[in-house]
Design an enzyme around this catalytic site. Structure first.
Site, PDB file in Angstrom:
ATOM      1  N   CYS A   1       0.836  -1.204   0.000  1.00 36.07           N
ATOM      2  CA  CYS A   1       0.000   0.000   0.000  1.00 36.07           C
ATOM      3  C   CYS A   1       0.877   1.263   0.000  1.00 36.07           C
ATOM      4  O   CYS A   1       1.516   1.544  -1.007  1.00 36.07           O
ATOM      5  CB  CYS A   1      -0.975  -0.072   1.167  1.00 36.07           C
ATOM      6  SG  CYS A   1      -2.480   0.832   0.870  1.00 36.07           S
TER       7      CYS A   1
ATOM      8  N   HIS B   1      -3.218  -5.382   1.551  1.00 40.37           N
ATOM      9  CA  HIS B   1      -2.624  -5.646   2.865  1.00 40.37           C
ATOM     10  C   HIS B   1      -2.683  -7.129   3.233  1.00 40.37           C
ATOM     11  O   HIS B   1      -3.557  -7.527   4.008  1.00 40.37           O
ATOM     12  CB  HIS B   1      -3.390  -4.855   3.934  1.00 40.37           C
ATOM     13  CG  HIS B   1      -3.201  -3.381   3.839  1.00 40.37           C
ATOM     14  ND1 HIS B   1      -2.166  -2.725   4.478  1.00 40.37           N
ATOM     15  CD2 HIS B   1      -3.896  -2.433   3.179  1.00 40.37           C
ATOM     16  CE1 HIS B   1      -2.250  -1.428   4.219  1.00 40.37           C
ATOM     17  NE2 HIS B   1      -3.282  -1.231   3.430  1.00 40.37           N
TER      18      HIS B   1
ATOM     19  N   GLU C   1      -0.892  -8.592   5.269  1.00 42.95           N
ATOM     20  CA  GLU C   1      -0.634  -8.711   6.712  1.00 42.95           C
ATOM     21  C   GLU C   1      -1.926  -8.564   7.517  1.00 42.95           C
ATOM     22  O   GLU C   1      -1.979  -8.944   8.674  1.00 42.95           O
ATOM     23  CB  GLU C   1       0.421  -7.674   7.153  1.00 42.95           C
ATOM     24  CG  GLU C   1      -0.051  -6.224   7.264  1.00 42.95           C
ATOM     25  CD  GLU C   1      -0.229  -5.520   5.917  1.00 42.95           C
ATOM     26  OE1 GLU C   1      -0.057  -6.172   4.861  1.00 42.95           O
ATOM     27  OE2 GLU C   1      -0.565  -4.318   5.922  1.00 42.95           O
TER      28      GLU C   1
HETATM   29  N1  GLN Z   1      -3.428   6.530   0.867  1.00 45.79           N
HETATM   30  C1  GLN Z   1      -2.216   6.138   1.523  1.00 45.79           C
HETATM   31  C2  GLN Z   1      -0.998   6.880   0.972  1.00 45.79           C
HETATM   32  O1  GLN Z   1      -1.128   7.684   0.103  1.00 45.79           O
HETATM   33  C3  GLN Z   1      -1.987   4.653   1.403  1.00 45.79           C
HETATM   34  C4  GLN Z   1      -3.065   3.880   2.148  1.00 45.79           C
HETATM   35  C5  GLN Z   1      -2.560   2.684   2.896  1.00 45.79           C
HETATM   36  O2  GLN Z   1      -1.357   2.441   3.005  1.00 45.79           O
HETATM   37  N2  GLN Z   1      -3.487   1.946   3.483  1.00 45.79           N
HETATM   38  O3  GLN Z   1       0.098   6.668   1.417  1.00 45.79           O
END
Ligand code: GLN
Length: 195
Positions: A79, A174, A176
């Protein structure tokens, strides 16, 4: 037992530490260059990439991490971690930097407000026949996969949500949080193969 780090500046650090320890790794939370110097691989968690960017620069971690990427250290970003490992970023904030390493263009907050969090089963052939149960939370997507990177997974729409390049992996979701161990195992295998 390889010693690996989880970048511990911000984000869902604890969940990655727990999963890696469950898989038998010796895990260090990395907040300082001295801690980073002890590890043979790095997981970059989900969280907020703009904050991770600022803190990694403030804590003197950006340059050593960048050098380790050039040196081939295995890393797994989920992410916000995928954002940090992307060479090119769209919809970042002004001045936002990434570490880079993956030859991809990634879009932040790509799913829009209505569907910013969802779960789904995604086939990931590189991890075997069993699909991955994926949790997306305001996740990025990979809009362009450059010549040096390969897509590991895509949504039914064709949107790429996991990529790999050498010893680097970046995923939009994710594992995890959904208890999916195979990406982390693949990361640990890369670390062991290098040792
Ligand atoms: N929107 C977040 C970012 O720009 C990422 C979201 C997340 O890691 N759950 O870093």
């Amino acid at each position: 037992m390889p010693r690996v780090g989880v970048l511990g500046l911000q984000g869902d650090v604890r969940e990655h530490v727990a999963l890696l320890e469950h898989l038998g790794a010796d895990v260090v939370r990395v907040r300082r260059p001295e801690e980073f110097a002890q590890v043979e691989g790095l997981v970059i968690p989900g969280g907020e990439s703009t904050v991770m960017d600022k803190l990694s620069r403030a804590f003197g971690l950006r340059d050593p991490i960048r050098a380790a990427i050039d040196d081939g250290m295995p890393m797994l970003g989920t992410c916000a971690g995928l954002i940090m490992l992307s060479d090119r970023l769209t919809d970042g904030i002004v001045g936002q930097q990434t570490f880079g390493g993956l030859d991809v263009l990634t879009r932040r907050n790509a799913f829009g407000r209505q569907v910013d969090s969802f779960e789904g089963e995604i086939p990931v052939p590189a991890l075997g026949e069993e699909p991955v149960s994926a949790t997306f939370i305001r996740g990025p997507v990979v809009e362009e996969v450059g010549a040096d990177a390969v897509a590991l997974a895509a949504l039914p729409s064709g949107v790429v949500v996991a990529v790999e390049q050498g010893t680097l992996m970046g995923i939009s979701f994710h594992p995890e949080l959904s208890g999916e161990p195979r990406f982390h195992q693949r990361f640990l295998d890369r670390v062991a193969a290098r040792g």
